[in-house]
Design an enzyme around this catalytic site. Structure first.
Site, mmCIF file in Angstrom:
data_model
loop_
_atom_site.group_PDB
_atom_site.id
_atom_site.type_symbol
_atom_site.label_atom_id
_atom_site.label_comp_id
_atom_site.label_asym_id
_atom_site.label_seq_id
_atom_site.Cartn_x
_atom_site.Cartn_y
_atom_site.Cartn_z
ATOM 1 N N LYS A 40 40.586 58.150 38.797
ATOM 2 C CA LYS A 40 40.613 57.844 40.489
ATOM 3 C C LYS A 40 42.062 58.569 40.903
ATOM 4 O O LYS A 40 42.886 58.887 41.685
ATOM 5 C CB LYS A 40 40.212 56.808 40.768
ATOM 6 N N ARG A 61 35.811 47.365 48.266
ATOM 7 C CA ARG A 61 35.618 47.228 46.864
ATOM 8 C C ARG A 61 34.596 46.510 47.158
ATOM 9 O O ARG A 61 33.834 45.621 46.326
ATOM 10 C CB ARG A 61 37.497 46.743 46.458
ATOM 11 N N ARG A 80 45.874 52.414 28.428
ATOM 12 C CA ARG A 80 46.100 52.795 28.861
ATOM 13 C C ARG A 80 48.269 52.367 29.190
ATOM 14 O O ARG A 80 48.483 51.063 28.278
ATOM 15 C CB ARG A 80 45.876 52.491 30.450
ATOM 16 N N ARG A 99 49.500 47.194 31.596
ATOM 17 C CA ARG A 99 49.530 46.748 32.808
ATOM 18 C C ARG A 99 48.628 45.925 32.371
ATOM 19 O O ARG A 99 48.209 45.049 31.727
ATOM 20 C CB ARG A 99 48.229 47.833 33.628
ATOM 21 N N ARG A 107 36.640 42.575 35.397
ATOM 22 C CA ARG A 107 37.114 44.096 37.230
ATOM 23 C C ARG A 107 35.348 44.560 36.427
ATOM 24 O O ARG A 107 35.541 45.677 37.583
ATOM 25 C CB ARG A 107 38.122 44.741 36.558
HETATM 26 P P1 AMP Z 1 43.183 49.240 40.973
HETATM 27 O O1 AMP Z 1 44.987 49.462 40.697
HETATM 28 O O2 AMP Z 1 42.572 49.259 42.623
HETATM 29 O O3 AMP Z 1 42.993 49.236 39.479
HETATM 30 O O4 AMP Z 1 43.971 48.046 41.692
HETATM 31 C C1 AMP Z 1 44.096 46.644 40.793
HETATM 32 C C2 AMP Z 1 44.075 45.765 41.816
HETATM 33 O O5 AMP Z 1 44.563 45.358 42.720
HETATM 34 C C3 AMP Z 1 42.846 44.651 41.225
HETATM 35 O O6 AMP Z 1 42.307 44.524 40.372
HETATM 36 C C4 AMP Z 1 42.660 43.704 42.059
HETATM 37 O O7 AMP Z 1 43.642 42.635 42.129
HETATM 38 C C5 AMP Z 1 43.287 44.651 43.277
HETATM 39 N N1 AMP Z 1 42.851 45.095 44.254
HETATM 40 C C6 AMP Z 1 42.750 47.082 44.652
HETATM 41 N N2 AMP Z 1 41.999 47.186 45.696
HETATM 42 C C7 AMP Z 1 42.013 45.980 46.605
HETATM 43 C C8 AMP Z 1 40.280 45.821 46.939
HETATM 44 N N3 AMP Z 1 40.408 47.071 47.659
HETATM 45 N N4 AMP Z 1 39.991 45.213 47.116
HETATM 46 C C9 AMP Z 1 40.926 43.710 46.348
HETATM 47 N N5 AMP Z 1 41.429 43.565 45.522
HETATM 48 C C10 AMP Z 1 41.941 44.824 45.123
#
Ligand code: AMP
Length: 221
Positions: free
Chosen positions: A14, A89, A123, A156, A167
């Protein structure tokens, strides 16, 4: 004005696809995960509130997410539009978003779970300049060092097998239903995320009727 939502399981590309779209279409890339990560790295109050949840691979509470998204979009620095990534989400976030903003297209990157595991666990990230690497497709020139700034690369905190399982579970249980909610009003563009980043970008543009991808743009993952 183009307003796109990009969805897909972790590791489906993404971030990379959003950047490629934004670079030559003058769109703003809004990554909710990046906003949270920035706050954690810079030890802000918000960062302290979300750090543990993020490290465990769990979702941050909806109220907090919605206020972060509202605040970001209220900056109105997106004259030509935006690509929002990592949001919504779950069903509640999707309803909130659709009540407040019109969307032109939903891009859905599809990737099987075994490929997600393979990609995510390889990653690496530069905590200094934010550059992303992948030990399968995009290795740094010197092992463990950032090509841009030379800083030591890290994994990360939420790219562990345990956090990834959490996740993936959340994605299948909570995020996939978002597609049904969007599907009532918007066209969902399903894209196979297995080919190379360039090919995936071209498929997105073909499906959305956008100008062709110019491969001169450097990839970050
Ligand atoms: P990502 O980089 O999009 O995988 O986001 C990393 C982390 O940020 C996720 O595992 C969540 O803990 C938090 N996060 C990001 N976007 C959201 C969202 N829309 N709703 C809830 N938690 C989020």
């Amino acid at each position: 004005m183009r307003k796109f939502v990009i969805m897909g399981v972790q590791g489906s590309g993404k971030g990379t696809q959003s950047e490629l779209l934004c670079t030559d279409l003058d769109l703003v890339h809004i990554s909710v995960g990046d906003i949270f990560r920035w706050n954690v790295q810079n030890h802000t109050k918000l960062g302290a509130q979300v750090r543990r949840t993020m490290t465990a691979g769990e979702l941050v509470g909806d109220d907090m997410v919605e206020s972060v998204v509202r605040e970001r979009l209220d900056r109105h620095d997106w004259n030509f539009g935006f690509v929002i990534d990592g949001f919504p989400r779950n069903g509640r976030q999707a309803e909130f978003f659709m009540e407040s903003y019109d969307i032109d297209a939903v891009i859905h990157l599809e990737l099987p779970d075994d490929e997600v595991r393979r990609r995510v666990l390889s990653r690496r990230l530069c905590p200094n300049c934010g550059m992303d690497y992948n030990l399968i497709a995009d290795r740094p020139e010197i092992e463990g060092r950032c090509d841009i700034c030379g800083h030591e690369l890290i994994t990360r905190a939420d790219d562990t097998p345990e956090a990834l399982d959490a996740r993936l579970r959340d994605y299948h249980q909570k995020t996939r239903p978002v597609l049904d909610i969007f599907g009532r009003k918007e066209v969902i563009h399903d894209i196979d995320a297995r080919p190379s980043a360039e090919e995936v970008q071209q498929s997105i543009r073909d499906q959305l009727g956008l100008p062709p991808y110019k491969p001169a743009v450097a990839l970050s993952t």
